[in-house]
Write an enzyme that holds these catalytic residues in place. Structure first.
Site, PDB file in Angstrom:
ATOM      1  N   CYS A   1       0.017   1.443   5.864  1.00 53.35           N
ATOM      2  CA  CYS A   1      -0.246   0.631   7.056  1.00 53.35           C
ATOM      3  C   CYS A   1      -1.247  -0.465   6.740  1.00 53.35           C
ATOM      4  O   CYS A   1      -2.095  -0.314   5.858  1.00 53.35           O
ATOM      5  CB  CYS A   1      -0.837   1.488   8.185  1.00 53.35           C
ATOM      6  N   ASP A   2      -1.149  -1.555   7.479  1.00 49.73           N
ATOM      7  CA  ASP A   2      -2.181  -2.571   7.427  1.00 49.73           C
ATOM      8  C   ASP A   2      -2.080  -3.434   8.677  1.00 49.73           C
ATOM      9  O   ASP A   2      -0.997  -3.582   9.246  1.00 49.73           O
ATOM     10  CB  ASP A   2      -2.068  -3.451   6.182  1.00 49.73           C
ATOM     11  N   SER A   3      -3.216  -3.973   9.103  1.00 51.13           N
ATOM     12  CA  SER A   3      -3.250  -4.765  10.327  1.00 51.13           C
ATOM     13  C   SER A   3      -3.789  -6.165  10.063  1.00 51.13           C
ATOM     14  O   SER A   3      -4.706  -6.342   9.254  1.00 51.13           O
ATOM     15  CB  SER A   3      -4.122  -4.083  11.387  1.00 51.13           C
TER      16      SER A   3
ATOM     17  N   LYS B   1       0.827  -1.210   0.000  1.00 53.49           N
ATOM     18  CA  LYS B   1       0.000   0.000   0.000  1.00 53.49           C
ATOM     19  C   LYS B   1       0.859   1.257   0.000  1.00 53.49           C
ATOM     20  O   LYS B   1       0.568   2.229  -0.707  1.00 53.49           O
ATOM     21  CB  LYS B   1      -0.933  -0.017   1.210  1.00 53.49           C
TER      22      LYS B   1
END
Length: 230
Positions: free
Chosen positions: A91-93, A69
């Protein structure tokens, strides 16, 4: 948390930050931290990234998604051109429960099923971060960048079926990794957090400060006064 030491950039003057995420929680974290930013949402297909890396651990997957991303947004920002040094944050979770990776449930039935399994138990929320520095008159491919994953343990409170159904009915967990968030209605179902609470929401400000320093950008240049918004 460990950060590699990429080539340092010479930011000089004013620095801007682009958040490559549509997450209201991440935007709120930056706002509370008095960090000025603008949002450019990535076009990355999360399922496709996961399919390309079927053997990735939950933590590795969070990092891969954040990097994909971040690079996508950095390329678009560089193509549009920047007037000042510009940081791009991807960001990613991913939530890890019993060794498996869980993203957003999207559907109420899926969210309720997950909560039936995790209520009264614990898991780990992995938040991947990627920070790149786009300079004026430079391409995104040549920009220095740093990446990392911040993980925190989450302990869930026990709850009956009616409470779980009521929480799912709020719609809040449908678009959250692990079907929960600690900064909304879900806070009532969280027994405790072991680690950085901001990372559980999706963005570690502490990691961001360290990453900025590795890129040669004083984090304080991102701060805005109480009566100023970028």
């Amino acid at each position: 948390m460990s950060l590699p030491s990429p080539e340092r950039g010479d930011a000089g003057g004013r620095v801007e930050l682009v958040l490559g995420s549509a997450s209201p929680g991440r935007a709120e974290i930056l706002t509370r931290a008095r960090v000025g930013f603008r949002v450019v949402v990535s076009d990355v297909d999360e399922d496709a990234v996961g399919a390309e890396h079927p053997d990735a651990s939950p933590a590795e997957l969070a990092g891969l998604l954040a990097e994909a991303k971040g690079r996508d947004v950095a390329a678009r920002v560089a193509a549009d051109g920047v007037a000042v040094p510009t940081l791009v944050l991807g960001c990613d979770s991913v939530f890890e429960f019993e060794g498996r990776a869980y993203g957003k449930p999207y559907e109420p039935d899926v969210a309720l099923e997950r909560w039936r399994a995790q209520a009264g138990r614990a898991g780990t929320l992995h938040s991947g971060h990627w920070l790149g520095l786009v300079m004026p008159s430079a391409s995104a491919s040549g920009s220095p960048a740093v990446a990392g994953v911040v993980s925190a343990g989450v302990r869930f409170a026990a709850a009956d079926e009616a409470t779980l159904a009521a929480y799912v009915a709020t719609g809040e967990p449908l678009f959250c990794a692990g079907a929960f968030t600690i900064d909304g209605a879900g806070a009532a179902l969280i027994a405790g957090v072991d680690g950085d609470p901001n990372a559980v929401i999706g963005l570690s400000v502490s990691w961001l400060r360290g990453a900025c320093e590795h890129l040669g950008v004083p984090f304080t240049e991102l701060w805005v006064s109480s009566n100023t918004r970028r």
